[in-house]
Design an enzyme around this catalytic site. Structure first.
Site, PDB file in Angstrom:
ATOM      1  N   ARG A 168      48.944  45.335  33.004  1.00  0.00           N
ATOM      2  CA  ARG A 168      47.672  45.785  32.408  1.00  0.00           C
ATOM      3  C   ARG A 168      47.923  46.928  31.418  1.00  0.00           C
ATOM      4  O   ARG A 168      47.163  47.895  31.348  1.00  0.00           O
ATOM      5  CB  ARG A 168      46.676  46.255  33.477  1.00  0.00           C
ATOM      6  CG  ARG A 168      46.330  45.237  34.498  1.00  0.00           C
ATOM      7  CD  ARG A 168      45.546  44.051  33.897  1.00  0.00           C
ATOM      8  NE  ARG A 168      45.361  43.065  34.934  1.00  0.00           N
ATOM      9  CZ  ARG A 168      46.242  42.107  35.214  1.00  0.00           C
ATOM     10  NH1 ARG A 168      47.342  41.981  34.480  1.00  0.00           N
ATOM     11  NH2 ARG A 168      46.045  41.250  36.175  1.00  0.00           N
ATOM     12  N   SER A 242      37.828  43.978  37.949  1.00  0.00           N
ATOM     13  CA  SER A 242      38.561  44.885  38.851  1.00  0.00           C
ATOM     14  C   SER A 242      38.523  46.286  38.267  1.00  0.00           C
ATOM     15  O   SER A 242      38.903  46.486  37.113  1.00  0.00           O
ATOM     16  CB  SER A 242      40.018  44.450  38.974  1.00  0.00           C
ATOM     17  OG  SER A 242      40.075  43.127  39.434  1.00  0.00           O
ATOM     18  N   GLU A 338      41.212  50.589  35.672  1.00  0.00           N
ATOM     19  CA  GLU A 338      41.578  49.598  34.640  1.00  0.00           C
ATOM     20  C   GLU A 338      40.743  49.781  33.372  1.00  0.00           C
ATOM     21  O   GLU A 338      41.283  49.757  32.274  1.00  0.00           O
ATOM     22  CB  GLU A 338      41.343  48.181  35.182  1.00  0.00           C
ATOM     23  CG  GLU A 338      42.628  47.494  35.605  1.00  0.00           C
ATOM     24  CD  GLU A 338      42.467  45.989  35.793  1.00  0.00           C
ATOM     25  OE1 GLU A 338      43.018  45.504  36.761  1.00  0.00           O
ATOM     26  OE2 GLU A 338      41.813  45.324  34.970  1.00  0.00           O
TER      27      GLU A 338
HETATM   28  C1  FAD Z   1      33.849  39.799  35.660  1.00  0.00           C
HETATM   29  C2  FAD Z   1      35.111  40.329  34.991  1.00  0.00           C
HETATM   30  C3  FAD Z   1      36.338  39.800  35.360  1.00  0.00           C
HETATM   31  C4  FAD Z   1      37.520  40.268  34.767  1.00  0.00           C
HETATM   32  N1  FAD Z   1      38.710  39.709  35.144  1.00  0.00           N
HETATM   33  C5  FAD Z   1      39.863  40.108  34.563  1.00  0.00           C
HETATM   34  C6  FAD Z   1      41.112  39.514  34.946  1.00  0.00           C
HETATM   35  O1  FAD Z   1      41.168  38.596  35.765  1.00  0.00           O
HETATM   36  N2  FAD Z   1      42.228  39.977  34.334  1.00  0.00           N
HETATM   37  C7  FAD Z   1      42.203  40.956  33.397  1.00  0.00           C
HETATM   38  O2  FAD Z   1      43.266  41.305  32.894  1.00  0.00           O
HETATM   39  N3  FAD Z   1      41.037  41.533  33.020  1.00  0.00           N
HETATM   40  C8  FAD Z   1      39.873  41.136  33.580  1.00  0.00           C
HETATM   41  N4  FAD Z   1      38.681  41.718  33.209  1.00  0.00           N
HETATM   42  C9  FAD Z   1      38.689  42.809  32.221  1.00  0.00           C
HETATM   43  C10 FAD Z   1      38.368  42.349  30.767  1.00  0.00           C
HETATM   44  O3  FAD Z   1      37.769  41.090  30.761  1.00  0.00           O
HETATM   45  C11 FAD Z   1      39.623  42.310  29.904  1.00  0.00           C
HETATM   46  O4  FAD Z   1      40.237  43.563  29.878  1.00  0.00           O
HETATM   47  C12 FAD Z   1      39.310  41.870  28.462  1.00  0.00           C
HETATM   48  O5  FAD Z   1      40.512  41.645  27.766  1.00  0.00           O
HETATM   49  C13 FAD Z   1      38.467  42.892  27.707  1.00  0.00           C
HETATM   50  O6  FAD Z   1      38.048  42.289  26.498  1.00  0.00           O
HETATM   51  P1  FAD Z   1      36.868  42.874  25.629  1.00  0.00           P
HETATM   52  O7  FAD Z   1      36.860  42.130  24.347  1.00  0.00           O
HETATM   53  O8  FAD Z   1      35.617  42.855  26.410  1.00  0.00           O
HETATM   54  O9  FAD Z   1      37.372  44.362  25.387  1.00  0.00           O
HETATM   55  P2  FAD Z   1      36.498  45.704  25.263  1.00  0.00           P
HETATM   56  O10 FAD Z   1      35.957  46.048  26.603  1.00  0.00           O
HETATM   57  O11 FAD Z   1      35.549  45.596  24.144  1.00  0.00           O
HETATM   58  O12 FAD Z   1      37.643  46.755  24.892  1.00  0.00           O
HETATM   59  C14 FAD Z   1      38.657  47.070  25.812  1.00  0.00           C
HETATM   60  C15 FAD Z   1      39.698  47.948  25.106  1.00  0.00           C
HETATM   61  O13 FAD Z   1      40.356  47.192  24.089  1.00  0.00           O
HETATM   62  C16 FAD Z   1      40.138  47.785  22.809  1.00  0.00           C
HETATM   63  N5  FAD Z   1      39.940  46.684  21.854  1.00  0.00           N
HETATM   64  C17 FAD Z   1      39.038  45.671  21.973  1.00  0.00           C
HETATM   65  N6  FAD Z   1      39.182  44.807  20.935  1.00  0.00           N
HETATM   66  C18 FAD Z   1      40.175  45.304  20.159  1.00  0.00           C
HETATM   67  C19 FAD Z   1      40.769  44.890  18.926  1.00  0.00           C
HETATM   68  N7  FAD Z   1      40.408  43.763  18.302  1.00  0.00           N
HETATM   69  N8  FAD Z   1      41.745  45.675  18.393  1.00  0.00           N
HETATM   70  C20 FAD Z   1      42.158  46.800  19.020  1.00  0.00           C
HETATM   71  N9  FAD Z   1      41.637  47.250  20.179  1.00  0.00           N
HETATM   72  C21 FAD Z   1      40.660  46.498  20.740  1.00  0.00           C
HETATM   73  C22 FAD Z   1      38.925  48.668  22.960  1.00  0.00           C
HETATM   74  O14 FAD Z   1      38.933  49.724  22.022  1.00  0.00           O
HETATM   75  C23 FAD Z   1      39.092  49.149  24.389  1.00  0.00           C
HETATM   76  O15 FAD Z   1      40.026  50.206  24.430  1.00  0.00           O
HETATM   77  C24 FAD Z   1      37.475  41.279  33.788  1.00  0.00           C
HETATM   78  C25 FAD Z   1      36.234  41.807  33.411  1.00  0.00           C
HETATM   79  C26 FAD Z   1      35.053  41.338  33.998  1.00  0.00           C
HETATM   80  C27 FAD Z   1      33.722  41.897  33.565  1.00  0.00           C
END
Ligand code: FAD
Length: 342
Positions: A168, A242, A338
């Site tokens: 992660r 998580s 996380e």
């Molecule tokens: C129900 C649920 C289940 C989940 N299960 C998992 C799992 O099984 N495994 C897992 O690893 N994660 C899991 N997650 C966490 C999450 O889905 C991941 O971390 C996902 O990759 C976040 O994507 P996002 O686009 O929503 O990022 P955001 O929440 O919008 O951003 C997260 C971080 O990434 C940065 N960021 C976003 N986009 C970019 C970009 N294009 N360029 C540079 N930086 C960027 C942001 O600035 C921030 O620091 C889960 C979340 C939820 C709600």
């Protein structure tokens, strides 16, 4: 000086984060191509620096309004860029929904992402967190990515080694934190495809169904069913998945913790270290179902913190700190969150 028409002002972020936490972006710009980032950096009249890069908002805890520009990444596009004997190389726009890309690649005959189905969020955030689930991490399916440097406006390409992926973790959480907008990600999907079924819940599916050689579509469906049964759907119960990482400890530390509680759930890792189940420790400390203000611990899985209705970010952070304190007091382990706290 009038603001450019592509700059939105005072935008509510409540519907743009899966926790449903209230916060306002003073300025927000939608990025659909690399040139949009440069236009933002060049626009002196904006007068504010890019403060937060936003994907699907599924790994964020917003504790306050964002007094700067929120860069909302909406780059789209999915294409096969190379068909090699050892892999399909597929490029996806950073603003695409991760799950849609998983589903489309399987439908197009480029399997390999099925274990990562139904992870919320965008393609561009996947390398930031090195997303992982059911025995597969993004790092194992990653070729390279393109982005734009938020200081110089220059285009950059990073290989797997340059991303310094860990559990992660990646370079985007350290030296490049907040410094690069990822705009395209290239995925390496190994050929010939073989299913990854080593995870306990997938082994159970094989045993229950008697399907010992499942297709990628079958694994995809199993993963979706397992996830739907145990994780809350953010559209009905706000959450960020998580909330804490599973701690990795040395053999000596693991022995010490087992001395404190012989039932502690732990998994041996290939390098000799041990992974501890953070959810088990939180539940053992009595947190399942507890609340602080509008923030609560999910009844079905103590690793997930949820928004019971009108939670604010500060309540989520207070709850998380209280959990950290009690797990530390009982097991001597400091849990690491996380999601990114803003
Ligand atoms: C129900 C649920 C289940 C989940 N299960 C998992 C799992 O099984 N495994 C897992 O690893 N994660 C899991 N997650 C966490 C999450 O889905 C991941 O971390 C996902 O990759 C976040 O994507 P996002 O686009 O929503 O990022 P955001 O929440 O919008 O951003 C997260 C971080 O990434 C940065 N960021 C976003 N986009 C970019 C970009 N294009 N360029 C540079 N930086 C960027 C942001 O600035 C921030 O620091 C889960 C979340 C939820 C709600």
């Amino acid at each position: 000086m009038p603001l450019p028409s592509w700059l939105e002002t005072d935008v509510s972020l409540k519907a743009l984060n899966t926790f449903g936490l209230p916060a306002v972006a003073r300025r927000l710009v939608r990025i659909r191509a690399d040139a949009d980032v440069r236009r933002l950096l060049d626009a002196k009249e904006v007068g504010l620096a890019p403060k937060l890069v936003l994907g699907g908002g599924s790994n964020l805890v917003l504790t306050r309004d964002v007094d700067g520009v929120v860069v909302k990444v909406e780059v789209s596009g999915l294409r096969l860029v190379q068909e090699r004997p050892d892999a399909w190389i597929v490029e996806a726009g950073a603003g695409m929904t991760w799950h849609d890309v998983v589903e489309s690649t399987i439908a197009n005959g480029w399997p390999g992402l099925e274990n990562l189905a139904l992870i919320p969020g965008t393609v561009g955030a996947a390398p930031v967190q090195n997303i992982g689930a059911y025995g597969v991490e993004l790092a194992e399916r990653f070729e390279s990515l393109d982005g734009v440097d938020l200081v110089t406006g220059r285009g950059v390409t990073l290989t797997r080694a340059m991303c310094a992926f860990g559990y992660r973790d990646s370079v985007f959480k350290h030296v490049l934190a907040g410094k690069t907008v990822i705009t395209r990600v290239r995925l390496r999907l190994p050929r010939p495809w073989t299913p990854v079924l080593g995870y306990l819940e997938l082994e159970r599916k094989v045993a229950e169904t008697g399907i010992t050689a499942p297709s990628a579509r079958q694994v995809f469906e199993w993963v979706c069913a397992i996830r739907r049964a145990k994780l809350p759907d953010p559209s009905t119960l706000g959450n960020a998945g998580s909330f804490f990482k599973n701690p990795i400890v040395t053999q000596d530390q693991c022995r010490d913790i087992i001395g404190r509680d012989p039932h502690v759930v732990h998994y041996p890792m290939p390098d000799g270290s041990f992974k501890l189940a953070a959810g088990w420790m939180i539940e053992a400390c009595g947190w399942k179902g507890k609340t602080i203000g509008g923030a609560g611990v999910y009844e079905k899985q103590a690793l997930v913190l949820v928004n019971r209705g009108d939670a604010i970010g500060a309540e989520v952070v207070t709850l998380a700190r209280a959990i950290q304190e009690s797990v530390y007091g009982r097991f001597g382990i400091r849990l690491e969150p996380e999601p990114v706290v803003v």
